[in-house]
Motif scaffolding. Sequence first.
Motif, mmCIF file in Angstrom:
data_model
loop_
_atom_site.group_PDB
_atom_site.id
_atom_site.type_symbol
_atom_site.label_atom_id
_atom_site.label_comp_id
_atom_site.label_asym_id
_atom_site.label_seq_id
_atom_site.Cartn_x
_atom_site.Cartn_y
_atom_site.Cartn_z
ATOM 1 N N ASP A 1 0.797 -1.229 0.058
ATOM 2 C CA ASP A 1 0.139 -0.099 0.057
ATOM 3 C C ASP A 1 0.893 1.176 0.006
ATOM 4 O O ASP A 1 2.018 1.389 0.414
ATOM 5 N N ARG A 2 0.187 2.430 -0.436
ATOM 6 C CA ARG A 2 0.921 3.605 -0.402
ATOM 7 C C ARG A 2 0.750 4.452 0.767
ATOM 8 O O ARG A 2 0.261 5.864 0.779
ATOM 9 N N GLN A 3 0.453 3.645 2.182
ATOM 10 C CA GLN A 3 0.278 4.397 3.183
ATOM 11 C C GLN A 3 0.836 3.446 4.448
ATOM 12 O O GLN A 3 0.963 2.114 4.019
ATOM 13 N N ASN A 4 1.410 4.205 5.449
ATOM 14 C CA ASN A 4 1.943 3.281 6.318
ATOM 15 C C ASN A 4 0.795 2.119 6.946
ATOM 16 O O ASN A 4 -0.305 2.590 6.976
ATOM 17 N N ARG A 5 1.486 1.176 7.928
ATOM 18 C CA ARG A 5 0.465 0.154 8.417
ATOM 19 C C ARG A 5 1.225 -0.181 9.551
ATOM 20 O O ARG A 5 2.464 0.003 9.784
ATOM 21 N N THR A 6 0.231 -0.499 10.558
ATOM 22 C CA THR A 6 0.632 -0.629 11.844
ATOM 23 C C THR A 6 0.404 -2.184 12.521
ATOM 24 O O THR A 6 -0.658 -2.715 12.019
ATOM 25 N N ALA A 7 1.019 -2.753 13.345
ATOM 26 C CA ALA A 7 0.931 -3.995 13.982
ATOM 27 C C ALA A 7 1.225 -3.795 15.570
ATOM 28 O O ALA A 7 1.947 -3.038 15.744
ATOM 29 N N VAL A 8 0.640 -4.760 16.370
ATOM 30 C CA VAL A 8 0.921 -4.877 17.860
ATOM 31 C C VAL A 8 1.521 -6.035 18.176
ATOM 32 O O VAL A 8 0.847 -7.300 17.823
ATOM 33 N N ILE A 9 2.570 -6.044 18.795
ATOM 34 C CA ILE A 9 3.124 -7.515 19.411
ATOM 35 C C ILE A 9 2.807 -7.310 20.852
ATOM 36 O O ILE A 9 3.134 -6.378 21.751
ATOM 37 N N SER A 10 2.261 -8.186 21.436
ATOM 38 C CA SER A 10 1.907 -8.606 22.753
ATOM 39 C C SER A 10 2.731 -9.570 23.575
ATOM 40 O O SER A 10 2.990 -10.677 22.953
ATOM 41 N N ILE A 11 3.326 -9.179 24.760
ATOM 42 C CA ILE A 11 4.325 -10.266 25.451
ATOM 43 C C ILE A 11 3.886 -10.292 26.789
ATOM 44 O O ILE A 11 3.677 -9.439 27.653
ATOM 45 N N GLN A 12 3.616 -11.629 27.066
ATOM 46 C CA GLN A 12 2.734 -11.789 28.340
ATOM 47 C C GLN A 12 4.303 -12.623 29.087
ATOM 48 O O GLN A 12 4.493 -13.855 28.701
ATOM 49 N N GLY A 13 4.402 -12.101 30.343
ATOM 50 C CA GLY A 13 5.784 -12.721 31.132
ATOM 51 C C GLY A 13 5.178 -12.841 32.506
ATOM 52 O O GLY A 13 4.659 -12.050 33.192
ATOM 53 N N GLY A 14 5.155 -14.205 32.960
ATOM 54 C CA GLY A 14 4.796 -14.422 34.564
ATOM 55 C C GLY A 14 3.775 -13.959 34.939
ATOM 56 O O GLY A 14 2.440 -14.199 34.196
ATOM 57 N N SER A 15 3.284 -12.991 35.857
ATOM 58 C CA SER A 15 2.458 -12.565 36.608
ATOM 59 C C SER A 15 2.031 -11.094 36.164
ATOM 60 O O SER A 15 1.205 -10.366 36.841
ATOM 61 N N LEU A 16 3.063 -10.815 35.156
ATOM 62 C CA LEU A 16 3.182 -9.298 34.903
ATOM 63 C C LEU A 16 1.987 -8.949 33.959
ATOM 64 O O LEU A 16 1.492 -9.626 33.212
ATOM 65 N N PRO A 17 1.664 -7.453 33.912
ATOM 66 C CA PRO A 17 0.767 -7.043 32.972
ATOM 67 C C PRO A 17 1.360 -7.324 31.468
ATOM 68 O O PRO A 17 2.506 -7.322 31.335
ATOM 69 N N VAL A 18 0.722 -7.360 30.596
ATOM 70 C CA VAL A 18 0.925 -7.518 28.997
ATOM 71 C C VAL A 18 1.799 -6.436 28.719
ATOM 72 O O VAL A 18 1.408 -5.299 28.865
ATOM 73 N N ARG A 19 2.688 -6.636 28.052
ATOM 74 C CA ARG A 19 3.895 -5.522 27.539
ATOM 75 C C ARG A 19 3.585 -5.456 26.233
ATOM 76 O O ARG A 19 3.358 -6.666 25.235
ATOM 77 N N MET A 20 3.475 -4.214 25.640
ATOM 78 C CA MET A 20 3.080 -4.217 24.081
ATOM 79 C C MET A 20 4.075 -3.499 23.267
ATOM 80 O O MET A 20 4.523 -2.265 23.853
ATOM 81 N N ILE A 21 4.404 -3.666 22.203
ATOM 82 C CA ILE A 21 5.251 -3.222 20.973
ATOM 83 C C ILE A 21 4.421 -2.686 19.953
ATOM 84 O O ILE A 21 3.929 -3.696 19.399
ATOM 85 N N THR A 22 4.333 -1.449 19.604
ATOM 86 C CA THR A 22 3.873 -1.204 18.256
ATOM 87 C C THR A 22 4.921 -1.016 17.193
ATOM 88 O O THR A 22 5.926 -0.282 17.259
ATOM 89 N N VAL A 23 4.734 -1.744 16.024
ATOM 90 C CA VAL A 23 5.501 -2.176 15.071
ATOM 91 C C VAL A 23 4.849 -1.087 13.642
ATOM 92 O O VAL A 23 3.639 -1.439 13.405
ATOM 93 N N THR A 24 5.395 -0.239 13.387
ATOM 94 C CA THR A 24 4.937 0.675 12.324
ATOM 95 C C THR A 24 5.826 0.029 10.890
ATOM 96 O O THR A 24 6.995 0.377 10.995
ATOM 97 N N GLN A 25 5.170 -0.034 9.920
ATOM 98 C CA GLN A 25 5.975 -0.279 8.511
ATOM 99 C C GLN A 25 5.310 0.923 7.773
ATOM 100 O O GLN A 25 4.463 1.295 7.346
ATOM 101 N N LEU A 26 6.589 1.491 7.038
ATOM 102 C CA LEU A 26 6.237 2.714 6.232
ATOM 103 C C LEU A 26 5.594 2.239 4.876
ATOM 104 O O LEU A 26 5.768 0.985 4.633
ATOM 105 N N LYS A 27 4.926 3.089 4.263
ATOM 106 C CA LYS A 27 4.370 2.867 3.106
ATOM 107 C C LYS A 27 5.519 2.431 1.909
ATOM 108 O O LYS A 27 6.757 2.827 2.212
ATOM 109 N N ALA A 28 5.087 1.693 0.858
ATOM 110 C CA ALA A 28 6.103 1.081 -0.142
ATOM 111 C C ALA A 28 6.715 2.310 -0.846
ATOM 112 O O ALA A 28 5.833 3.337 -1.195
ATOM 113 N N THR A 29 7.661 2.129 -1.343
ATOM 114 C CA THR A 29 8.408 2.943 -2.425
ATOM 115 C C THR A 29 7.466 3.032 -3.655
ATOM 116 O O THR A 29 7.236 1.787 -4.127
ATOM 117 N N GLY A 30 7.239 4.104 -3.961
ATOM 118 C CA GLY A 30 6.475 4.160 -5.401
ATOM 119 C C GLY A 30 7.303 3.647 -6.699
ATOM 120 O O GLY A 30 8.470 3.838 -6.867
#
Length: 218
Positions: free
Chosen positions: A90-119
């Motif tokens: 696509d000619r626009q950025n897209r995002t995804a979320v990686i969720s990490i659950q460890g032990g008894s801790l709250p979930v940690r989240m990483i936002t992954v942004t991929q830039l738009k494709a080169t024209g």
Amino acid sequence: MKKNIWLLMMFIIVSACGGGGDGGDTPEVNRDYLSVTPNIELLGDGETKEFTISSNCNWTISKNADWLTVSPMSGSNTRNVIISATKNPDRQNRTAVISIQGGSLPVRMITVTQLKATGVMSANKESIHYDKKGGTQTFIISSNVSWSISCPEWCSLSVSSGSGNATISVSVNENPITEQRSGQILIKGDGVDAIIINVSQDSGDAHQPGSDDNLPPS
């Protein structure tokens, strides 16, 4: 004898004050911890990166996008994790979320942004030539952007705008003049260099004396 009793009492007092149990010198029981980077950016043409999970416990990973791969999806303690994205179509950025659950801790989240494709935009021909009778020829646009096409007034196009890959037909009528005619097909794309296809046609026949519309006066 009294001296020995006094020493024994001092020993009991010292032992009671500095001993085990919950005393201040006793280390606390280790608690679970897990730390990750909050954001990652990837190139639009596809890229692989690595991030570190800092932890002292077992953890598992989940993601919400098929275009993103993560390895490993589970582990323990501190470890590097590899993420990889396919090319962004696509000619626009897209995002995804990686969720990490460890032990008894709250979930940690990483936002992954991929830039738009080169024209990208290209055509499979640099020029098109017709004989004097004209006809229809085609060329192919290979692209991941939106585009528009213009041509000389003596040409007609099957499509004048669109996006992505396409096959374009160019039609020309018989040349009515006694000179070769030429011009340019201009293809403009969103965020890419324009493409020029030269188009030409052989000269038409000279009007012959003696034809019905040019008879000499009687």
